[in-house]
Design a protein around this motif. Structure first.
Motif, PDB file in Angstrom:
ATOM      1  N   GLY A 286     -29.705  36.730 -12.907  1.00 50.27           N
ATOM      2  CA  GLY A 286     -29.451  37.200 -11.744  1.00 50.27           C
ATOM      3  C   GLY A 286     -29.104  36.655 -10.377  1.00 50.27           C
ATOM      4  N   MET A 287     -29.539  37.135  -9.196  1.00 48.34           N
ATOM      5  CA  MET A 287     -29.029  36.458  -8.118  1.00 48.34           C
ATOM      6  C   MET A 287     -30.377  35.753  -7.571  1.00 48.34           C
ATOM      7  SD  MET A 287     -26.324  37.158  -7.127  1.00 48.34           S
ATOM      8  CE  MET A 287     -25.921  36.967  -5.541  1.00 48.34           C
ATOM      9  N   ASP A 288     -30.002  34.626  -7.008  1.00 48.22           N
ATOM     10  CA  ASP A 288     -31.197  33.531  -6.278  1.00 48.22           C
ATOM     11  C   ASP A 288     -30.300  33.071  -4.995  1.00 48.22           C
ATOM     12  OD1 ASP A 288     -29.500  31.708  -7.268  1.00 48.22           O
ATOM     13  OD2 ASP A 288     -30.750  30.579  -8.311  1.00 48.22           O
ATOM     14  N   LYS A 289     -31.059  32.470  -4.253  1.00 51.37           N
ATOM     15  CA  LYS A 289     -30.458  31.841  -2.988  1.00 51.37           C
ATOM     16  C   LYS A 289     -29.232  30.874  -3.323  1.00 51.37           C
ATOM     17  CE  LYS A 289     -34.563  31.527  -0.327  1.00 51.37           C
ATOM     18  NZ  LYS A 289     -35.692  30.569   0.670  1.00 51.37           N
ATOM     19  N   LEU A 290     -29.142  30.023  -4.426  1.00 53.70           N
ATOM     20  CA  LEU A 290     -27.976  29.412  -4.541  1.00 53.70           C
ATOM     21  C   LEU A 290     -26.637  30.464  -4.907  1.00 53.70           C
ATOM     22  CD1 LEU A 290     -26.415  26.818  -5.312  1.00 53.70           C
ATOM     23  CD2 LEU A 290     -27.485  26.496  -7.385  1.00 53.70           C
ATOM     24  N   ASN A 291     -27.221  31.446  -5.737  1.00 56.11           N
ATOM     25  CA  ASN A 291     -26.015  32.522  -6.172  1.00 56.11           C
ATOM     26  C   ASN A 291     -25.467  33.076  -4.787  1.00 56.11           C
ATOM     27  OD1 ASN A 291     -25.462  31.999  -8.632  1.00 56.11           O
ATOM     28  ND2 ASN A 291     -26.588  33.738  -9.522  1.00 56.11           N
TER      29      ASN A 291
ATOM     30  N   HIS B 272     -33.328  30.296 -18.074  1.00 55.70           N
ATOM     31  CA  HIS B 272     -33.912  30.485 -16.540  1.00 55.70           C
ATOM     32  C   HIS B 272     -34.249  29.267 -16.256  1.00 55.70           C
ATOM     33  CE1 HIS B 272     -34.525  34.965 -16.152  1.00 55.70           C
ATOM     34  NE2 HIS B 272     -33.558  34.726 -17.240  1.00 55.70           N
ATOM     35  N   GLY B 273     -34.633  28.303 -17.242  1.00 55.82           N
ATOM     36  CA  GLY B 273     -34.980  26.878 -16.520  1.00 55.82           C
ATOM     37  C   GLY B 273     -34.212  26.168 -15.778  1.00 55.82           C
ATOM     38  N   SER B 274     -32.828  25.905 -16.576  1.00 53.87           N
ATOM     39  CA  SER B 274     -31.690  25.250 -15.841  1.00 53.87           C
ATOM     40  C   SER B 274     -31.485  25.640 -14.490  1.00 53.87           C
ATOM     41  CB  SER B 274     -30.692  25.205 -16.610  1.00 53.87           C
ATOM     42  OG  SER B 274     -30.798  24.639 -17.807  1.00 53.87           O
ATOM     43  N   ARG B 275     -31.344  27.252 -14.391  1.00 52.59           N
ATOM     44  CA  ARG B 275     -30.948  27.963 -13.078  1.00 52.59           C
ATOM     45  C   ARG B 275     -31.887  27.713 -12.176  1.00 52.59           C
ATOM     46  NH1 ARG B 275     -27.542  28.224 -16.698  1.00 52.59           N
ATOM     47  NH2 ARG B 275     -27.426  26.347 -15.729  1.00 52.59           N
ATOM     48  N   THR B 276     -33.249  27.693 -12.528  1.00 55.31           N
ATOM     49  CA  THR B 276     -34.244  27.438 -11.549  1.00 55.31           C
ATOM     50  C   THR B 276     -34.315  26.119 -10.977  1.00 55.31           C
ATOM     51  OG1 THR B 276     -35.479  29.010 -12.768  1.00 55.31           O
ATOM     52  CG2 THR B 276     -36.717  27.723 -11.273  1.00 55.31           C
ATOM     53  N   LYS B 277     -34.000  25.156 -11.949  1.00 55.05           N
ATOM     54  CA  LYS B 277     -34.059  23.615 -11.262  1.00 55.05           C
ATOM     55  C   LYS B 277     -32.754  23.633 -10.483  1.00 55.05           C
ATOM     56  CE  LYS B 277     -35.762  21.097 -15.337  1.00 55.05           C
ATOM     57  NZ  LYS B 277     -35.071  20.597 -16.444  1.00 55.05           N
ATOM     58  N   GLU B 278     -31.425  24.285 -10.729  1.00 57.15           N
ATOM     59  CA  GLU B 278     -30.436  24.320  -9.803  1.00 57.15           C
ATOM     60  C   GLU B 278     -30.914  24.964  -8.467  1.00 57.15           C
ATOM     61  OE1 GLU B 278     -27.365  24.861 -13.305  1.00 57.15           O
ATOM     62  OE2 GLU B 278     -27.631  26.395 -11.977  1.00 57.15           O
ATOM     63  N   ASN B 279     -31.453  25.967  -8.294  1.00 58.96           N
ATOM     64  CA  ASN B 279     -31.941  26.756  -7.115  1.00 58.96           C
ATOM     65  C   ASN B 279     -32.949  25.686  -6.446  1.00 58.96           C
ATOM     66  OD1 ASN B 279     -31.682  29.180  -5.482  1.00 58.96           O
ATOM     67  ND2 ASN B 279     -33.681  29.503  -6.105  1.00 58.96           N
ATOM     68  N   ILE B 280     -33.829  25.118  -7.232  1.00 59.37           N
ATOM     69  CA  ILE B 280     -34.875  24.512  -6.258  1.00 59.37           C
ATOM     70  C   ILE B 280     -34.041  23.109  -5.741  1.00 59.37           C
ATOM     71  CG2 ILE B 280     -36.711  22.657  -6.713  1.00 59.37           C
ATOM     72  CD1 ILE B 280     -37.612  24.572  -8.763  1.00 59.37           C
ATOM     73  N   TRP B 281     -32.981  22.429  -6.320  1.00 64.19           N
ATOM     74  CA  TRP B 281     -32.234  21.503  -5.959  1.00 64.19           C
ATOM     75  C   TRP B 281     -31.429  21.813  -4.602  1.00 64.19           C
ATOM     76  CZ3 TRP B 281     -26.842  21.776  -5.254  1.00 64.19           C
ATOM     77  CH2 TRP B 281     -26.288  20.448  -4.545  1.00 64.19           C
ATOM     78  N   TRP B 282     -30.943  23.248  -4.658  1.00 64.43           N
ATOM     79  CA  TRP B 282     -30.211  23.963  -3.466  1.00 64.43           C
ATOM     80  C   TRP B 282     -31.089  24.060  -2.110  1.00 64.43           C
ATOM     81  CZ3 TRP B 282     -26.148  24.375  -0.807  1.00 64.43           C
ATOM     82  CH2 TRP B 282     -26.081  25.161   0.353  1.00 64.43           C
ATOM     83  N   GLU B 283     -32.411  24.427  -2.601  1.00 63.79           N
ATOM     84  CA  GLU B 283     -33.332  24.881  -1.467  1.00 63.79           C
ATOM     85  C   GLU B 283     -33.482  23.672  -0.615  1.00 63.79           C
ATOM     86  OE1 GLU B 283     -36.494  27.179  -2.815  1.00 63.79           O
ATOM     87  OE2 GLU B 283     -35.147  29.009  -3.138  1.00 63.79           O
ATOM     88  N   GLY B 284     -33.931  22.526  -1.453  1.00 65.63           N
ATOM     89  CA  GLY B 284     -34.082  21.147  -0.696  1.00 65.63           C
ATOM     90  C   GLY B 284     -32.908  20.823   0.092  1.00 65.63           C
ATOM     91  N   LYS B 285     -31.569  21.061  -0.654  1.00 63.41           N
ATOM     92  CA  LYS B 285     -30.407  20.607   0.026  1.00 63.41           C
ATOM     93  C   LYS B 285     -30.266  21.449   1.307  1.00 63.41           C
ATOM     94  CE  LYS B 285     -28.878  17.332  -1.630  1.00 63.41           C
ATOM     95  NZ  LYS B 285     -28.791  15.804  -0.890  1.00 63.41           N
ATOM     96  N   SER B 286     -30.482  22.731   1.416  1.00 58.93           N
ATOM     97  CA  SER B 286     -30.254  23.685   2.461  1.00 58.93           C
ATOM     98  C   SER B 286     -31.104  23.398   3.492  1.00 58.93           C
ATOM     99  CB  SER B 286     -30.134  25.164   2.052  1.00 58.93           C
ATOM    100  OG  SER B 286     -31.542  25.505   1.526  1.00 58.93           O
ATOM    101  N   LYS B 287     -32.470  23.011   3.158  1.00 59.51           N
ATOM    102  CA  LYS B 287     -33.456  22.661   4.050  1.00 59.51           C
ATOM    103  C   LYS B 287     -32.806  21.326   4.932  1.00 59.51           C
ATOM    104  CE  LYS B 287     -37.651  24.807   2.376  1.00 59.51           C
ATOM    105  NZ  LYS B 287     -38.732  24.622   1.541  1.00 59.51           N
ATOM    106  N   GLU B 288     -32.387  20.257   4.084  1.00 64.81           N
ATOM    107  CA  GLU B 288     -31.791  18.943   4.770  1.00 64.81           C
ATOM    108  C   GLU B 288     -30.623  19.372   5.599  1.00 64.81           C
ATOM    109  OE1 GLU B 288     -30.635  16.083   1.753  1.00 64.81           O
ATOM    110  OE2 GLU B 288     -32.323  16.321   0.676  1.00 64.81           O
ATOM    111  N   ILE B 289     -29.692  20.434   5.350  1.00 67.73           N
ATOM    112  CA  ILE B 289     -28.674  20.519   6.187  1.00 67.73           C
ATOM    113  C   ILE B 289     -29.147  21.140   7.400  1.00 67.73           C
ATOM    114  CG2 ILE B 289     -26.708  22.269   6.369  1.00 67.73           C
ATOM    115  CD1 ILE B 289     -26.313  21.648   3.078  1.00 67.73           C
ATOM    116  N   THR B 290     -29.972  22.300   7.165  1.00 70.54           N
ATOM    117  CA  THR B 290     -30.590  23.163   8.305  1.00 70.54           C
ATOM    118  C   THR B 290     -31.206  21.939   9.323  1.00 70.54           C
ATOM    119  OG1 THR B 290     -30.971  25.129   6.764  1.00 70.54           O
ATOM    120  CG2 THR B 290     -32.008  25.073   9.156  1.00 70.54           C
TER     121      THR B 290
END
Ligand SMILES: [Zn+2]
Length: 138
Positions: free
Chosen positions: A21-26, A68-86
């Protein structure tokens, strides 16, 4: 007609069982795909359209994935990157807003962002992070 939509809803629910389904990265990929498509509509370059299609395919693959494991890892990576960008955008905004009263610079030793008030002449600065000593004209 109502029955048709109810059946569609049930079939969709059955299809989505166990899928990611959807997450922040999607959501970010969806927004990026829309922005890239608008850029394509303005400029008309075919390769920009290809990029927007690649983003849509990536979005669909992640959305229907059962891994779900891989998608969750990707989403955690994205959340870290988006915090850095913000944080980088907020820092750049603060530097620009206070440019007349505050001098911003990076430490020569560790590249930490430092600031001193302007109009104080030549000052000696010791980095609180690494202890590097610097002299700056404010
Ligand atoms: Zn330093």
């Amino acid at each position: 007609m109502l029955e048709f939509f109810n059946n569609l809803r049930i079939r969709y629910s059955e299809f989505m069982v166990g899928r990611y389904g959807m997450d922040k990265l999607n959501w970010a990929i969806l927004v990026a795909a829309i922005v890239v498509h608008i850029i394509y509509r303005i400029l008309g370059f075919f390769f920009i359209r290809v990029i927007s299609w690649i983003l849509i395919i990536l979005l669909i693959v992640r959305f229907i994935s059962r891994d779900h494991g891989s998608r969750t890892k990707e989403n955690i990576w994205w959340e870290g990157k988006s915090k850095e960008i913000t944080a980088a955008i907020a820092s750049a905004d603060r530097s620009w807003r206070d440019r007349k009263t505050t001098l911003y610079f990076n430490c020569e030793g560790c590249k930490t962002k430092l600031s001193v008030p302007r109009g104080k002449g030549k000052v000696r600065i010791v980095c609180p992070n690494c202890g590097q000593e610097m002299f700056k004209n404010t």
